[in-house]
Design a protein around this motif. Structure first.
Motif, PDB file in Angstrom:
ATOM      1  N   ARG A   6       4.173  51.977  25.857  1.00  0.00           N
ATOM      2  CA  ARG A   6       3.434  50.567  25.528  1.00  0.00           C
ATOM      3  C   ARG A   6       4.435  49.552  25.159  1.00  0.00           C
ATOM      4  O   ARG A   6       5.281  50.020  24.454  1.00  0.00           O
ATOM      5  CB  ARG A   6       2.140  50.749  24.527  1.00  0.00           C
ATOM      6  N   ARG A   7       4.205  48.392  25.367  1.00  0.00           N
ATOM      7  CA  ARG A   7       5.275  47.141  25.026  1.00  0.00           C
ATOM      8  C   ARG A   7       4.549  46.143  24.303  1.00  0.00           C
ATOM      9  O   ARG A   7       3.204  45.801  24.674  1.00  0.00           O
ATOM     10  CB  ARG A   7       5.905  46.889  25.927  1.00  0.00           C
ATOM     11  N   GLU A   8       4.799  45.178  23.454  1.00  0.00           N
ATOM     12  CA  GLU A   8       4.131  44.257  23.085  1.00  0.00           C
ATOM     13  C   GLU A   8       4.670  42.871  23.610  1.00  0.00           C
ATOM     14  O   GLU A   8       6.002  42.641  23.392  1.00  0.00           O
ATOM     15  CB  GLU A   8       4.411  44.007  21.482  1.00  0.00           C
ATOM     16  N   VAL A   9       3.921  42.223  24.529  1.00  0.00           N
ATOM     17  CA  VAL A   9       4.403  40.854  24.974  1.00  0.00           C
ATOM     18  C   VAL A   9       4.128  39.849  24.006  1.00  0.00           C
ATOM     19  O   VAL A   9       2.741  39.385  23.905  1.00  0.00           O
ATOM     20  CB  VAL A   9       3.779  40.577  26.267  1.00  0.00           C
ATOM     21  N   ALA A  10       4.893  39.371  23.135  1.00  0.00           N
ATOM     22  CA  ALA A  10       4.740  38.434  22.113  1.00  0.00           C
ATOM     23  C   ALA A  10       4.426  37.147  22.536  1.00  0.00           C
ATOM     24  O   ALA A  10       3.889  36.113  21.978  1.00  0.00           O
ATOM     25  CB  ALA A  10       5.645  38.665  20.810  1.00  0.00           C
ATOM     26  N   PHE A  11       5.203  36.700  23.516  1.00  0.00           N
ATOM     27  CA  PHE A  11       5.470  35.213  23.980  1.00  0.00           C
ATOM     28  C   PHE A  11       5.202  35.342  25.614  1.00  0.00           C
ATOM     29  O   PHE A  11       5.852  36.385  26.302  1.00  0.00           O
ATOM     30  CB  PHE A  11       6.856  34.887  23.878  1.00  0.00           C
ATOM     31  N   GLU A  12       4.606  34.464  26.019  1.00  0.00           N
ATOM     32  CA  GLU A  12       4.139  34.124  27.487  1.00  0.00           C
ATOM     33  C   GLU A  12       4.908  32.761  27.943  1.00  0.00           C
ATOM     34  O   GLU A  12       4.813  31.879  27.068  1.00  0.00           O
ATOM     35  CB  GLU A  12       2.874  34.348  27.884  1.00  0.00           C
TER      36      GLU A  12
ATOM     37  N   ASP B 146      17.353  35.097  20.106  1.00  0.00           N
ATOM     38  CA  ASP B 146      17.154  36.520  19.393  1.00  0.00           C
ATOM     39  C   ASP B 146      15.850  36.772  19.070  1.00  0.00           C
ATOM     40  O   ASP B 146      15.484  37.567  18.061  1.00  0.00           O
ATOM     41  CB  ASP B 146      18.080  37.064  18.590  1.00  0.00           C
ATOM     42  N   LEU B 147      14.681  35.986  19.588  1.00  0.00           N
ATOM     43  CA  LEU B 147      13.162  36.288  18.954  1.00  0.00           C
ATOM     44  C   LEU B 147      12.473  37.353  20.092  1.00  0.00           C
ATOM     45  O   LEU B 147      11.869  37.851  19.315  1.00  0.00           O
ATOM     46  CB  LEU B 147      12.754  34.900  19.546  1.00  0.00           C
ATOM     47  N   VAL B 148      13.173  37.566  21.176  1.00  0.00           N
ATOM     48  CA  VAL B 148      12.463  38.548  22.027  1.00  0.00           C
ATOM     49  C   VAL B 148      13.513  39.043  22.938  1.00  0.00           C
ATOM     50  O   VAL B 148      14.751  38.630  23.222  1.00  0.00           O
ATOM     51  CB  VAL B 148      11.216  37.927  22.720  1.00  0.00           C
ATOM     52  N   VAL B 149      12.970  40.084  23.786  1.00  0.00           N
ATOM     53  CA  VAL B 149      13.979  40.768  24.979  1.00  0.00           C
ATOM     54  C   VAL B 149      12.867  40.513  26.290  1.00  0.00           C
ATOM     55  O   VAL B 149      11.736  40.046  26.082  1.00  0.00           O
ATOM     56  CB  VAL B 149      14.283  42.155  24.798  1.00  0.00           C
ATOM     57  N   THR B 150      13.517  40.797  27.416  1.00  0.00           N
ATOM     58  CA  THR B 150      12.655  40.559  28.800  1.00  0.00           C
ATOM     59  C   THR B 150      13.398  41.412  29.779  1.00  0.00           C
ATOM     60  O   THR B 150      14.658  41.934  29.399  1.00  0.00           O
ATOM     61  CB  THR B 150      12.619  38.937  29.100  1.00  0.00           C
ATOM     62  N   LEU B 151      12.768  41.460  30.671  1.00  0.00           N
ATOM     63  CA  LEU B 151      13.285  42.073  32.100  1.00  0.00           C
ATOM     64  C   LEU B 151      13.135  41.249  32.952  1.00  0.00           C
ATOM     65  O   LEU B 151      11.876  40.643  33.397  1.00  0.00           O
ATOM     66  CB  LEU B 151      12.193  43.377  32.413  1.00  0.00           C
ATOM     67  N   LEU B 152      14.217  40.935  33.807  1.00  0.00           N
ATOM     68  CA  LEU B 152      14.222  39.914  35.014  1.00  0.00           C
ATOM     69  C   LEU B 152      15.147  40.354  36.022  1.00  0.00           C
ATOM     70  O   LEU B 152      16.280  41.438  35.963  1.00  0.00           O
ATOM     71  CB  LEU B 152      14.740  38.628  34.442  1.00  0.00           C
ATOM     72  N   PRO B 153      15.109  39.920  37.388  1.00  0.00           N
ATOM     73  CA  PRO B 153      16.163  40.339  38.386  1.00  0.00           C
ATOM     74  C   PRO B 153      17.324  39.815  38.060  1.00  0.00           C
ATOM     75  O   PRO B 153      17.458  38.641  37.411  1.00  0.00           O
ATOM     76  CB  PRO B 153      15.545  39.641  39.436  1.00  0.00           C
ATOM     77  N   PRO B 154      18.466  40.507  38.196  1.00  0.00           N
ATOM     78  CA  PRO B 154      19.648  40.017  37.483  1.00  0.00           C
ATOM     79  C   PRO B 154      20.154  38.606  38.263  1.00  0.00           C
ATOM     80  O   PRO B 154      21.058  37.969  37.456  1.00  0.00           O
ATOM     81  CB  PRO B 154      20.789  41.212  38.220  1.00  0.00           C
ATOM     82  N   ALA B 155      19.721  38.447  39.230  1.00  0.00           N
ATOM     83  CA  ALA B 155      20.245  37.202  39.859  1.00  0.00           C
ATOM     84  C   ALA B 155      19.672  36.047  39.287  1.00  0.00           C
ATOM     85  O   ALA B 155      20.209  34.704  39.463  1.00  0.00           O
ATOM     86  CB  ALA B 155      20.061  37.097  41.446  1.00  0.00           C
TER      87      ALA B 155
END
Length: 306
Positions: A216-222, A236-245
């Motif tokens: 499970r993960r918490e998505v705090a910001f949209e 440094d508020l959050v982390v994310t997952l994105l395509p490297p490009a």
């Protein structure tokens, strides 16, 4: 009834103003108003409810609009098809582009297309993959770049794969994971995330990856733009997952390979049913990903030259 009258009706309906509609149609307001009144008299209905501050279609006007638009599109297609028969490409091309497109250099692609086919009017739309696929299926868009999870090709449209990328974790340079070479998806489970809105294709691949791993993960910001997502990560508020490009070289950001991370596929999508000459010409100018000879294909954020 004339096509120009239908153009005026559509313009007024979309602009909600006779003044703005006249400006859009490059005609004086009195002439536009006269033509709409003449059409209303011919039809025997009132198409617009008017006041000094407000204009909106009546029920009769709302019923008139879909077929008026269809008639205008059919007339334009007739012109485009006849021009294509003698080797001239004209008409319109409506292109949809997601915010995180990486497989095409959109500006270079459109520039080359315009130089090759200067009579085509190009319209560029931003938005999401789900709305683009629906717009293509409904005939409201010609071509789009879609970003979808690795769960199968888009439905209801013709498509081909432009790129396939595994997401990386993006953290601030001050984050505890910054500088790591490789992490597991579980290493991110306790972090606060920023991601695209729930239910959108831009987020679905990450949700599916966590669900498949039993995490499970918490998505705090949209957010709806990659720029804002990266700004929030940089703070440094959050982390994310994105395509490297998508991630620029930035001393405030750090990217980390994620074992078992989500995969996104970029597709070029179009209508498989009777595409316009402009759409076919545009598709013909996009070289497949395995072909490295053109300016259109991007690898890791850079255009590949001849």
């Amino acid at each position: 009834m004339e096509l120009q009258q239908m153009r005026y009706v559509v313009a007024v309906a979309e602009e909600r103003s006779f003044t703005r509609a006249a400006e859009r149609c490059f005609v004086v307001q009195s002439a536009l108003s006269h033509q709409i009144k003449a059409l209303e008299h011919e039809l025997g209905v009132t198409l617009f409810a008017r006041s000094s501050r407000r204009v909106e279609p009546t029920p009769a006007g709302r019923a008139f609009l879909p077929q008026a638009r269809a008639s205008l599109e059919a007339a334009e297609r007739a012109v485009a098809d006849s021009a294509a028969a003698i080797g001239r490409i004209s008409g319109t091309l409506t292109l949809g582009v997601i915010p995180t497109v990486t497989a095409l250099d959109i500006a270079a692609t459109l520039g080359a297309f315009h130089r090759a086919h200067p009579e085509v009017r190009i319209t560029l739309r931003g938005g999401g993959s789900d709305t683009f696929a629906s717009a293509i299926a409904d005939g409201r868009m010609d071509v789009a770049v879609l970003g979808l999870p690795d769960t199968g090709p888009p439905q209801g449209v013709a498509s081909r794969v432009l790129a396939r990328q595994r997401h990386v974790a993006v953290v601030s340079s001050h984050h505890r994971l910054a500088g790591r070479k490789r992490i597991e998806l579980a290493d991110l489970a306790g972090e606060a995330f920023v991601d695209f809105a729930q239910g959108t294709p831009g987020r679905t691949q990450s949700d599916l990856a966590f669900r498949a791993a039993g995490l499970r993960r918490e998505v705090a910001f949209e957010a709806m733009s990659a720029e804002l997502i990266l700004d929030l990560v940089r703070e440094d508020l959050v982390v994310t997952l994105l395509p490297p490009a998508v991630v620029p070289e930035d001393p405030g950001l750090s990217t980390v390979t994620v074992a078992g991370g989500p995969t996104r596929i970029e597709y070029l999508a179009w209508s498989g049913f009777n595409p316009s000459p402009a759409a076919l010409a545009f598709l013909g100018g996009i070289q497949p990903p395995e072909c490295r000879g053109g300016i259109f294909i991007r690898r890791e954020g850079r255009s590949v030259g001849p």
